[in-house]
Scaffold this motif. Structure first.
Motif, PDB file in Angstrom:
ATOM      1  N   GLU A  54       7.321  -4.820  -2.915  1.00 52.41           N
ATOM      2  CA  GLU A  54       6.084  -4.047  -2.796  1.00 52.41           C
ATOM      3  C   GLU A  54       5.987  -3.028  -3.930  1.00 52.41           C
ATOM      4  O   GLU A  54       4.918  -2.821  -4.512  1.00 52.41           O
ATOM      5  N   HIS A  55       7.109  -2.406  -4.269  1.00 53.20           N
ATOM      6  CA  HIS A  55       7.144  -1.423  -5.360  1.00 53.20           C
ATOM      7  C   HIS A  55       6.779  -2.082  -6.686  1.00 53.20           C
ATOM      8  O   HIS A  55       6.029  -1.505  -7.494  1.00 53.20           O
ATOM      9  N   GLN A  57       4.889  -4.764  -7.098  1.00 53.19           N
ATOM     10  CA  GLN A  57       3.477  -5.129  -7.066  1.00 53.19           C
ATOM     11  C   GLN A  57       2.564  -3.920  -7.268  1.00 53.19           C
ATOM     12  O   GLN A  57       1.453  -4.048  -7.784  1.00 53.19           O
ATOM     13  N   MET A  58       3.041  -2.736  -6.878  1.00 56.36           N
ATOM     14  CA  MET A  58       2.210  -1.531  -6.971  1.00 56.36           C
ATOM     15  C   MET A  58       2.431  -0.763  -8.268  1.00 56.36           C
ATOM     16  O   MET A  58       1.872   0.324  -8.444  1.00 56.36           O
ATOM     17  N   GLU A  59       3.209  -1.316  -9.174  1.00 53.27           N
ATOM     18  CA  GLU A  59       3.470  -0.629 -10.439  1.00 53.27           C
ATOM     19  C   GLU A  59       2.155  -0.396 -11.194  1.00 53.27           C
ATOM     20  O   GLU A  59       1.332  -1.296 -11.324  1.00 53.27           O
ATOM     21  N   ARG A  61      -0.192   1.653 -10.293  1.00 51.49           N
ATOM     22  CA  ARG A  61      -1.223   2.221  -9.424  1.00 51.49           C
ATOM     23  C   ARG A  61      -0.978   3.717  -9.217  1.00 51.49           C
ATOM     24  O   ARG A  61       0.152   4.193  -9.298  1.00 51.49           O
ATOM     25  N   GLN A  63      -1.407   5.268  -6.398  1.00 47.04           N
ATOM     26  CA  GLN A  63      -0.806   5.468  -5.084  1.00 47.04           C
ATOM     27  C   GLN A  63       0.665   5.065  -5.128  1.00 47.04           C
ATOM     28  O   GLN A  63       1.005   3.964  -5.564  1.00 47.04           O
ATOM     29  N   SER A  65       4.304   3.702  -3.954  1.00 43.40           N
ATOM     30  CA  SER A  65       4.757   2.698  -2.995  1.00 43.40           C
ATOM     31  C   SER A  65       5.532   3.382  -1.880  1.00 43.40           C
ATOM     32  O   SER A  65       5.934   4.556  -1.995  1.00 43.40           O
ATOM     33  N   ARG A  66       5.782   2.638  -0.806  1.00 44.29           N
ATOM     34  CA  ARG A  66       6.580   3.203   0.290  1.00 44.29           C
ATOM     35  C   ARG A  66       7.985   3.564  -0.200  1.00 44.29           C
ATOM     36  O   ARG A  66       8.541   4.584   0.186  1.00 44.29           O
TER      37      ARG A  66
END
Length: 513
Positions: A54-55, A57-59, A61, A63, A65-66
């Motif tokens: 998930e981290h 994929q959110m690079e 952004r 927001q 990541s969790r």
């Protein structure tokens, strides 16, 4: 409490910590305390996998990541990590889940992360599920053969894969000479390839594995803080045994040219050629590495001499202040692109004093230009026996090699021992996957694991036997074949003795008293 006291108390805690491993350890502690690790351990590592993916994929952004919310200091992941598979392999050998009194340690989590990264570096042409099944099968087969293995770390990471019997995937599109793994492996020098302050002169097994990498198409690069400008002989002193080994094994010209050495972190690039000697790589002009990588903002070709001088002036002044304030038995050395605080002969500087020096350097450099910093990449690090600031860092060094050789970040692996924020391998995490080792012995086993996971287990076994044979051979008059295959340890020792007469900090030769 004054601001200065608060700052000191804050810095004393986190500079010797790795946020991700500490968080993973705390997450596993609950299961250990409840005696539930055997049933929940693998699932916990699966959860780690999900958070890392998930981290990734959110690079980019805004927001977080969790995972970033849980571990604010988390950096970049260049590949997903099969942590569940790595944990199961490690647990099969060491029975972590059977322990009742000792929970999973920092070093064990480091080993599991290393193993997961090695597995992830296999080529994408091998389907993930099939690769996992292949790995699991080979693990079961290896358990019997590892029962007599006295080396704990070796056993935990040595799981060969026999592609011919276990994997039915299609390798037709792959170059048989290209290793099924990283295309570029970069190494730190001290404490990774050889002991701190020593030289590569007595590790034929590690030399053999590096030879195998070169023969199977992998680029091998030593990216070291040691900076002797382009005084080639001084670098050759540090790796004399390795170069002698390559000559004895008669690497081809093509194989030799896959070996690079980057001195001063990213300042002086050399390449091995057919004469088994290092040669400077052209910096500017057609084929020049600085010219070819000038589009990179932090490339040395873009640095201004005035900024370099200003940075070194600030560090030299601070190093002399630390030397005086802490009453250290040492001296300050200034090179063309580095300043170091080093101990006097037959003296030592404590780890705490070296860390104090590094954090002091960092504070001064951050304050330059009204808090904007020096305007150049740099590395302030505790080298174990000394404290240095280099202009440039291993992020830049590895990135230049990737660009110059046309190799992607996910196809690169950096192996080193300094991944805390006072270490000089730390910066490499930004541009490639990394393996955290603590000594040359672990480096040897990491390379063995990479080769076995690439499907070279049978060949590696034969080569390992060959090492023992070569080490015991004596040159026999009239037997040319044995003479060519045996290792001339006398010559290696002679070169090692020559290296011992060189000041590793300055590269100056001297005659011992």
């Amino acid at each position: 409490m004054s601001f200065s006291s608060r700052r000191r108390n804050y810095l004393l805690t986190p500079h010797r910590r790795d946020g991700l491993i500490e968080w993973m350890k705390s997450m596993l502690q609950h299961s250990f305390v409840l005696d539930a690790l055997e049933t929940t351990g693998a699932d916990t590592f699966s959860h780690f996998e999900v958070l890392i993916e998930e981290h990734i994929q959110m690079e980019g952004r805004s927001q977080p990541s969790r995972l970033q919310q849980l571990v604010p200091t988390i950096g970049v992941f260049h590949t997903p990590l099969p942590l569940r598979a790595a944990f199961q392999i490690y647990n099969d050998k060491h029975r972590l889940t059977k322990r009742k009194h000792i929970q999973i340690s920092f070093n064990e989590l480091r080993h599991i992360l290393n193993l997961a990264q090695i597995i992830a570096m296999r080529r994408k042409e091998v389907p993930g599920k099939e690769a996992f099944a292949l790995l699991a099968t080979s693990t079961r087969n290896m358990m019997e053969r590892l029962k007599s293995d006295e080396s704990e770390y070796d056993a935990s990471l040595s799981h060969p894969i026999d592609n011919s019997t276990e994997f039915n995937g299609d390798y037709s599109g792959l170059d048989n000479r290209q290793l099924n793994g990283p295309k570029l492996i970069s190494f730190d020098g001290d404490q990774t390839l050889y002991s701190d302050g020593s030289n590569f002169d007595d590790n034929p097994k590690l030399a053999r594995y590096m030879e195998l990498l070169l023969r199977h198409g992998t680029v091998v690069a030593v990216v070291t803080a040691a900076g002797y400008e382009y005084n080639v002989e001084r670098y050759e002193f540090r790796i004399s045994g390795l170069l002698q080994y390559f000559a004895k094994q008669k690497l081809t010209e093509e194989e030799c040219e896959r070996f690079y050495l980057f001195g001063g972190e990213c300042n002086y690039l050399l390449r091995l050629e057919a004469d088994y000697h290092l040669h400077p790589v052209r910096e500017v002009g057609p084929g020049g590495w600085m010219t070819a990588t000038q589009y990179l903002p932090d490339s040395p070709g873009n640095w201004e001499e005035s900024k370099i001088t200003a940075l070194l002036d600030v560090v030299e002044k601070k190093a002399n202040a630390v030397l005086k304030d802490l009453c250290l038995r040492g001296r300050v050395i200034r090179k063309k692109r580095a300043v170091g605080l080093v101990p006097n002969p037959d003296s030592e500087i404590t780890r705490e004093s070296l860390d104090e020096a590094v954090l002091s350097y960092q504070e001064e450099l951050h304050a330059m230009n009204g808090g904007a910093g020096p305007g150049l990449p740099y590395c302030a690090f505790n080298g174990g026996t000394d404290a240095w600031v280099d202009v440039g860092n291993k992020r830049v060094g590895v990135q230049i090699l990737q660009s110059y050789l046309g190799i992607q970040q996910a196809e690169t692996l950096h192996i080193g021992d300094q991944f805390l924020n006072t270490g000089n391998d730390y910066a490499a995490r930004a541009v490639c996957p990394c393996i955290w080792i603590i000594n040359p012995k672990e480096t040897t086993y990491i390379l063995k694991s990479i080769l076995r996971l690439a499907g070279l287990s049978l060949e590696l076994s034969e080569m390992a036997s060959s090492i023992e044979d070569e080490a015991s051979l004596e040159n026999v008059d009239g037997d040319a074949s044995k003479s060519q295959q045996s290792l001339d340890f006398g010559e290696m020792q002679r070169r090692a003795e020559a290296a011992k007469k060189m000041d590793v900090y300055t590269g100056e030769l001297y005659t011992p008293p």
